[in-house]
Design a protein around this motif. Structure first.
Motif, mmCIF file in Angstrom:
data_model
loop_
_atom_site.group_PDB
_atom_site.id
_atom_site.type_symbol
_atom_site.label_atom_id
_atom_site.label_comp_id
_atom_site.label_asym_id
_atom_site.label_seq_id
_atom_site.Cartn_x
_atom_site.Cartn_y
_atom_site.Cartn_z
ATOM 1 N N ILE A 82 -52.922 37.877 -56.831
ATOM 2 C CA ILE A 82 -52.797 37.913 -55.721
ATOM 3 C C ILE A 82 -51.305 38.802 -55.506
ATOM 4 O O ILE A 82 -51.603 39.762 -54.730
ATOM 5 C CB ILE A 82 -51.831 36.418 -54.698
ATOM 6 N N TYR A 83 -50.164 39.234 -56.900
ATOM 7 C CA TYR A 83 -49.773 40.330 -56.376
ATOM 8 C C TYR A 83 -50.416 41.658 -56.242
ATOM 9 O O TYR A 83 -50.706 42.321 -55.897
ATOM 10 C CB TYR A 83 -48.521 40.815 -56.842
ATOM 11 N N LYS A 84 -51.408 41.987 -57.448
ATOM 12 C CA LYS A 84 -52.514 43.409 -57.494
ATOM 13 C C LYS A 84 -53.565 43.117 -56.012
ATOM 14 O O LYS A 84 -53.794 44.161 -55.312
ATOM 15 C CB LYS A 84 -54.099 42.700 -58.483
ATOM 16 N N LEU A 85 -54.035 42.275 -55.160
ATOM 17 C CA LEU A 85 -54.930 41.972 -53.986
ATOM 18 C C LEU A 85 -53.624 42.781 -52.903
ATOM 19 O O LEU A 85 -54.313 43.854 -52.315
ATOM 20 C CB LEU A 85 -55.562 41.172 -53.735
ATOM 21 N N LEU A 86 -52.775 42.603 -52.866
ATOM 22 C CA LEU A 86 -52.004 42.424 -51.962
ATOM 23 C C LEU A 86 -51.485 43.711 -52.044
ATOM 24 O O LEU A 86 -51.225 45.259 -51.054
ATOM 25 C CB LEU A 86 -50.764 41.725 -52.179
ATOM 26 N N GLU B 27 -46.257 52.927 -51.548
ATOM 27 C CA GLU B 27 -45.718 53.935 -52.338
ATOM 28 C C GLU B 27 -44.375 53.661 -52.842
ATOM 29 O O GLU B 27 -43.115 53.323 -52.464
ATOM 30 C CB GLU B 27 -45.724 55.574 -52.105
ATOM 31 N N ARG B 28 -44.331 53.765 -54.359
ATOM 32 C CA ARG B 28 -42.924 53.929 -55.298
ATOM 33 C C ARG B 28 -41.802 54.408 -54.709
ATOM 34 O O ARG B 28 -42.193 55.744 -54.068
ATOM 35 C CB ARG B 28 -43.282 53.513 -56.367
ATOM 36 N N PRO B 29 -40.563 54.506 -54.964
ATOM 37 C CA PRO B 29 -39.320 55.074 -53.973
ATOM 38 C C PRO B 29 -38.922 56.402 -54.689
ATOM 39 O O PRO B 29 -39.165 57.775 -53.421
ATOM 40 C CB PRO B 29 -38.191 53.932 -54.153
ATOM 41 N N PHE B 30 -39.870 56.269 -55.662
ATOM 42 C CA PHE B 30 -39.440 58.156 -56.393
ATOM 43 C C PHE B 30 -40.531 59.124 -56.212
ATOM 44 O O PHE B 30 -40.597 60.085 -56.534
ATOM 45 C CB PHE B 30 -39.522 57.340 -57.942
ATOM 46 N N VAL B 31 -41.826 58.134 -55.731
ATOM 47 C CA VAL B 31 -42.798 59.049 -55.311
ATOM 48 C C VAL B 31 -42.611 59.561 -53.735
ATOM 49 O O VAL B 31 -42.471 60.423 -53.426
ATOM 50 C CB VAL B 31 -44.410 57.804 -54.731
ATOM 51 N N LEU C 54 -46.363 50.712 -64.076
ATOM 52 C CA LEU C 54 -47.661 49.939 -64.450
ATOM 53 C C LEU C 54 -49.054 49.901 -63.387
ATOM 54 O O LEU C 54 -50.387 50.112 -64.064
ATOM 55 C CB LEU C 54 -47.679 48.475 -64.810
ATOM 56 N N ASP C 55 -48.565 50.492 -62.654
ATOM 57 C CA ASP C 55 -49.717 50.460 -61.823
ATOM 58 C C ASP C 55 -49.028 51.559 -60.691
ATOM 59 O O ASP C 55 -47.819 52.076 -60.166
ATOM 60 C CB ASP C 55 -49.986 49.163 -60.617
ATOM 61 N N LEU D 23 -37.801 51.808 -59.382
ATOM 62 C CA LEU D 23 -39.578 51.616 -59.249
ATOM 63 C C LEU D 23 -40.219 50.993 -57.867
ATOM 64 O O LEU D 23 -41.227 50.660 -57.668
ATOM 65 C CB LEU D 23 -40.088 50.960 -59.889
ATOM 66 N N HIS D 24 -39.075 49.824 -57.742
ATOM 67 C CA HIS D 24 -39.001 49.447 -56.659
ATOM 68 C C HIS D 24 -37.739 49.399 -55.239
ATOM 69 O O HIS D 24 -36.562 49.223 -55.590
ATOM 70 C CB HIS D 24 -38.749 47.480 -56.600
ATOM 71 N N TYR D 25 -38.142 49.110 -53.759
ATOM 72 C CA TYR D 25 -37.570 49.419 -53.229
ATOM 73 C C TYR D 25 -37.198 47.347 -52.912
ATOM 74 O O TYR D 25 -37.734 46.518 -53.443
ATOM 75 C CB TYR D 25 -37.972 48.861 -51.443
#
Length: 175
Positions: free
Chosen positions: A78-82, A89-93, A105-106, A152-154
């Motif tokens: 489920i999380y990979k499909l979402l 994009e990740r915050p640092f990107v 990791l992804d 890594l995340h918001y």
């Protein structure tokens, strides 16, 4: 596919959440907590959960451990499909002033797979062994916090990941 609409929503959310990310990262660095959260994040990659499944198998039997494995596979799918569908994009990107302080990791950030798994496993563990769940809960909270303080995340990635993990865990328990 609703990707353009999702992209605009994420762009607006990114602008609102970037200051929270910067504040969380600065808080962890001032307290020299980044190494702790990096360790939590690495354990949350799977090692902690594999060990938990092993403990559950020993304490409660193979059926309970197998149930956790099947549910974890559903979480992963489920999380990979979402992530592939929603493409945040990740915050640092997105923001040059936010740095990543851990292994990625992804590619995409929404939702937080680490938090999704952590909440789901905590819910399953609470049903299988409430005492064991009391030991798992602090780790789950640290996993969720680590995702933001490591860049890594918001926060919304983490909150939605937690909500999805809870829903998957609740659905699995109702079957």
């Amino acid at each position: 596919m609703n990707q353009p609409r999702a992209s605009e929503l994420f762009r607006r959310a990114d602008e609102l959440e970037q200051s929270i990310c910067r504040t969380a990262i600065a808080w962890a660095r001032r307290r020299r907590l980044a190494p702790f959260f990096r360790t939590v994040s690495r354990l949350g990659d799977g090692v902690f959960w594999y060990a938990l499944i092993g403990v559950v198998c020993v304490i409660e039997g193979w059926e309970s451990g197998g149930f956790m494995i099947v549910t974890a596979l559903a979480c992963t799918a489920i999380y990979k499909l979402l992530k592939l569908w929603l493409v945040r994009e990740r915050p640092f990107v997105t923001h040059n002033d936010i740095t990543c302080d851990a292994k990625v990791l992804d590619k995409y950030s929404f939702p937080s797979g680490h938090t999704l798994h952590a909440v789901c496993f905590t819910l399953l563990t609470a049903e299988i062994s409430p005492v064991l769940a009391l030991c798992v809960l602090p780790f789950t909270l640290c996993v969720a916090l680590s995702r933001v303080v490591l860049g890594l995340h918001y926060p919304s990635d983490v909150l939605v990941g937690a909500a999805i993990g809870f829903c998957i865990g609740a659905a699995a328990l109702s079957i």
